[in-house]
Scaffold this motif. Structure first.
Motif, short mmCIF file in Angstrom:
data_model
loop_
_atom_site.label_atom_id
_atom_site.label_comp_id
_atom_site.label_asym_id
_atom_site.label_seq_id
_atom_site.Cartn_x
_atom_site.Cartn_y
_atom_site.Cartn_z
N ALA A 1 -8.75 18.09 -57.41
CA ALA A 1 -9.03 16.73 -57.88
C ALA A 1 -8.26 15.68 -57.08
O ALA A 1 -8.82 14.65 -56.69
CB ALA A 1 -8.70 16.61 -59.37
N VAL A 2 -6.98 15.95 -56.83
CA VAL A 2 -6.19 14.96 -56.09
C VAL A 2 -6.66 14.90 -54.64
O VAL A 2 -6.88 13.82 -54.08
CB VAL A 2 -4.68 15.29 -56.19
CG1 VAL A 2 -3.87 14.45 -55.20
CG2 VAL A 2 -4.18 15.04 -57.61
N ALA A 3 -6.87 16.07 -54.05
CA ALA A 3 -7.31 16.11 -52.64
C ALA A 3 -8.66 15.41 -52.49
O ALA A 3 -8.88 14.64 -51.55
CB ALA A 3 -7.39 17.55 -52.16
N ASN A 4 -9.57 15.66 -53.42
CA ASN A 4 -10.89 15.01 -53.34
C ASN A 4 -10.77 13.50 -53.51
O ASN A 4 -11.42 12.73 -52.80
CB ASN A 4 -11.83 15.58 -54.42
CG ASN A 4 -12.33 16.97 -54.05
OD1 ASN A 4 -12.48 17.29 -52.88
ND2 ASN A 4 -12.58 17.79 -55.05
N SER A 5 -9.93 13.07 -54.46
CA SER A 5 -9.77 11.62 -54.67
C SER A 5 -9.22 10.96 -53.42
O SER A 5 -9.69 9.88 -53.01
CB SER A 5 -8.80 11.36 -55.83
OG SER A 5 -9.23 12.01 -56.99
N LEU A 6 -8.23 11.61 -52.80
CA LEU A 6 -7.64 11.01 -51.60
C LEU A 6 -8.64 11.00 -50.44
O LEU A 6 -8.66 10.05 -49.64
CB LEU A 6 -6.36 11.77 -51.21
CG LEU A 6 -5.21 11.61 -52.22
CD1 LEU A 6 -4.04 12.53 -51.86
CD2 LEU A 6 -4.72 10.15 -52.30
N ALA A 7 -9.50 12.02 -50.38
CA ALA A 7 -10.53 12.04 -49.34
C ALA A 7 -11.50 10.87 -49.56
O ALA A 7 -11.94 10.22 -48.61
CB ALA A 7 -11.27 13.37 -49.34
N ALA A 8 -11.83 10.62 -50.84
CA ALA A 8 -12.73 9.49 -51.14
C ALA A 8 -12.07 8.17 -50.73
O ALA A 8 -12.74 7.25 -50.23
CB ALA A 8 -13.07 9.48 -52.62
N VAL A 9 -10.76 8.08 -50.93
CA VAL A 9 -10.04 6.86 -50.53
C VAL A 9 -10.15 6.68 -49.01
O VAL A 9 -10.45 5.59 -48.51
CB VAL A 9 -8.56 6.92 -50.99
CG1 VAL A 9 -7.75 5.79 -50.38
CG2 VAL A 9 -8.49 6.87 -52.52
N LEU A 10 -9.97 7.78 -48.29
CA LEU A 10 -10.11 7.67 -46.83
C LEU A 10 -11.54 7.33 -46.44
O LEU A 10 -11.80 6.71 -45.42
CB LEU A 10 -9.68 8.99 -46.15
CG LEU A 10 -8.17 9.29 -46.25
CD1 LEU A 10 -7.84 10.66 -45.68
CD2 LEU A 10 -7.34 8.20 -45.54
N GLY A 11 -12.49 7.70 -47.33
CA GLY A 11 -13.90 7.36 -47.08
C GLY A 11 -14.26 5.95 -47.50
O GLY A 11 -15.41 5.54 -47.36
N GLY A 12 -13.31 5.22 -48.10
CA GLY A 12 -13.59 3.81 -48.43
C GLY A 12 -13.43 3.43 -49.89
O GLY A 12 -13.55 2.25 -50.24
N ALA A 13 -13.17 4.41 -50.78
CA ALA A 13 -12.97 4.05 -52.20
C ALA A 13 -11.71 3.20 -52.33
O ALA A 13 -10.71 3.45 -51.65
CB ALA A 13 -12.84 5.31 -53.04
N ARG A 14 -11.77 2.20 -53.21
CA ARG A 14 -10.59 1.36 -53.43
C ARG A 14 -10.18 1.35 -54.90
O ARG A 14 -9.39 0.53 -55.35
CB ARG A 14 -10.84 -0.08 -52.93
CG ARG A 14 -10.80 -0.18 -51.41
CD ARG A 14 -9.40 0.17 -50.85
NE ARG A 14 -9.38 0.25 -49.40
CZ ARG A 14 -9.59 1.36 -48.68
NH1 ARG A 14 -9.82 2.52 -49.30
NH2 ARG A 14 -9.54 1.34 -47.37
#
Ligand code: KIV
Ligand code: ZN
Length: 512
Positions: free
Chosen positions: A211-224
């Motif tokens: 969950a944490v790794a996926n969330s951080l990947a989404a952040v790198l993909g542009g999630a704010r």
């Protein structure tokens, strides 16, 4: 202009509450919400207003006291849910409605029994209902991880046109892996029209431990915006844990180059508060907030840290609030000092009567324990609030004995609805004998699923905090109790669990 603010959306009080037995009372939600505000979270998802009258009132109470964070209620994409959410957040300085509908074929066909066209229409309608109450509307596509990409683009385009300001992409079932999740976020932002007009958010579950790794990947993909919970609480294996997300972004600023509004020194106190209220202990090796997170065991590591701290430490314990448990009060402290320390801790007891009760318990504790820490005060007022909230069963007197070669025995006097009853029993140990004696009176038929003891602070005179998990007829509750005597703490925890079993109304589950 570069957007380098990462919005922290905490859903401990909603998704976290969906952990078995973690249901919270209104007072408990308000206490956690105050601490979350002190921690600096941007959005507090306080509950799911349509779930029950109790949850509606809890969201309302949170909305009344919280001033700087946005207060949010979840709502399925139905008129009743959205209107209940709208009413619940009305007192908030900043209020948000978070509406959702499932978009994956498996959910649309088997759960919703709706066609994709109907889902789009309902999503748009839900956003429009929500806009009647607030202009801060968030839309989530439940099970986005298993949804068709073209369909997601279509739904998101439609809800943005309808006025949604935040678009949340959940991995509802914890199925994704980081590279895929980051790419999905990137593609959505690239393909959805007007994507730059909204905040992109992610909400990940931890079924595969990512969950944490996926969330951080989404952040790198542009999630704010990241949706997360304290200690990673949440449905099934839980959500992404707030403390890990925040500390990863801060520690690896070289990678993320983002800021959060979190006061990281409040992380450990918040973790402890949530753990003590929900009865979910924090595993010792949990990142950031586990008891061993900064403990160096091997000689080589200890030697390295003593010579130069950064040899083995990438974060400083004090930066996340370890060691912030100041020695606060002692035997000679007066009522005013007690009241102002509670206030500094964000604890406001609603009446003078409650304060007097808590102060009497504090004096009692100070007689048994030389040093009183912030954690002790939290446990003490939890006990006070518990007793106030649920008076059905109350401990009056307990005598438990254990002696080598003798059978452990307990005698208990408790009140049931104000009527005193006494019973005694033998048992495998003093705690077992105590629980059996209680059951002689109550005959609840509840199954004890978990029994755990944690010491609140260090030392053998520390208060023991006991959690019991009871289940009956499909309902699961956690009971807690704290005392310097762990047998007494156990009896309190068991009675607290029984009180919850007997008094709490059922909550509806948002995903059903
Ligand atoms: O996991 C999920 O999909 C949710 C939504 C309601 C956002 O909790
Ligand atoms: Zn969720």
């Amino acid at each position: 202009m570069k957007n380098n603010k990462l919005i922290i959306f905490d859903t401990t009080l909603r998704d976290g509450e969906q952990s078995p037995g973690a249901a919270m009372t209104k007072e408990e939600k308000v206490r956690i919400a105050r601490q979350l505000e002190k921690l600096g979270v941007d959005v507090i998802e306080a509950g799911f207003a349509a779930a029950s009258q109790g949850d509606f009132e809890a969201i309302r109470s949170v909305a009344e006291v919280i001033k700087t964070s946005t207060v949010c209620s979840l709502a399925r994409a139905s008129e009743n849910d959205v209107r209940r959410a709208g009413e619940a957040i009305k007192p908030a300085v900043k209020g948000r409605i978070h509406t959702f509908i499932a978009t994956s074929p498996i959910h649309m066909e088997n759960k919703l029994r709706m066609t994709p066209d109907q889902v789009v229409e309902r999503a748009v309608q839900a956003v429009k209902w929500a806009l009647e109450y607030t202009d801060d509307v968030e839309f989530s596509a439940e099970d986005a991880v298993r949804s068709d990409m073209d369909f997601l683009v279509r739904v998101f385009d439609a809800v943005i046109q309808a006025g949604a300001r935040t678009i949340n992409v959940p991995d509802t079932v914890g199925y994704s892996i980081p590279a895929q999740w980051g790419e999905r976020m990137q593609q959505l932002i690239a393909r959805v029209p007007n994507s730059d007009k909204v905040v992109w958010s992610t909400h990940c579950h931890n079924d595969l431990g990512m969950a944490v790794a996926n969330s951080l990947a989404a952040v790198l993909g542009g999630a704010r915006q990241v949706e997360c919970t304290i200690n990673g609480l949440g449905e099934r294996a839980g959500n992404a844990s707030l403390e890990e997300i925040v500390m990863a972004v801060r520690t690896r600023k070289d990678i993320f180059d983002l800021e959060t509004g979190i006061d990281t020194t409040q992380i450990v106190p918040t973790s402890r508060l949530v753990s003590s209220i929900t009865g979910y202990p924090v595993q010792p090796n949990k990142a950031v907030v586990g008891a061993n997170a900064f403990a160096h065991e091997s000689g080589i590591h200890q030697d390295g840290v003593l010579k130069h701290r950064e040899t083995y430490e990438i974060m400083r314990a004090e930066d996340v609030g370890w060691g912030a448990n100041k020695l606060t009060l002692g035997k000679l402290s007066g009522r005013n000092a007690f009241r102002s320390r509670l206030k500094e801790l964000g604890i406001e007891l609603e009446s003078e009567e409650l304060l007097n009760g808590a102060f009497a318990r504090f004096k009692d504790l100070a007689d048994k324990k030389s040093e009183i820490f912030d954690e002790d005060l939290h446990a003490l007022v939890s006990d006070e609030a518990m007793e106030e909230a649920s008076e059905h069963f109350k401990l009056v007197y307990l005598q438990a004995s254990s002696q080598t070669g003798e059978i452990p025995h307990a005698t208990i006097t408790m009140s049931e609805n104000g009527q005193e009853k006494t019973a005694e029993s033998n048992g495998g140990g003093p705690v077992d004998a105590t629980f059996k004696a209680i059951e002689t009176i109550v005959d609840s038929g509840a199954e004890l699923q978990l029994y755990s003891v944690n010491n609140i602070t260090s030392g053998t005179d520390a208060q023991g905090e006991v959690t019991v998990r009871l289940s009956k007829g499909g309902r699961i509750v956690n009971g807690q109790g704290a005392d310097t005597d762990i047998v007494v703490a156990s009896a309190k925890a068991y009675l607290n669990g029984l009180n919850k079993l007997y008094s709490k109304s059922e909550r509806a589950h948002p995903q059903v």
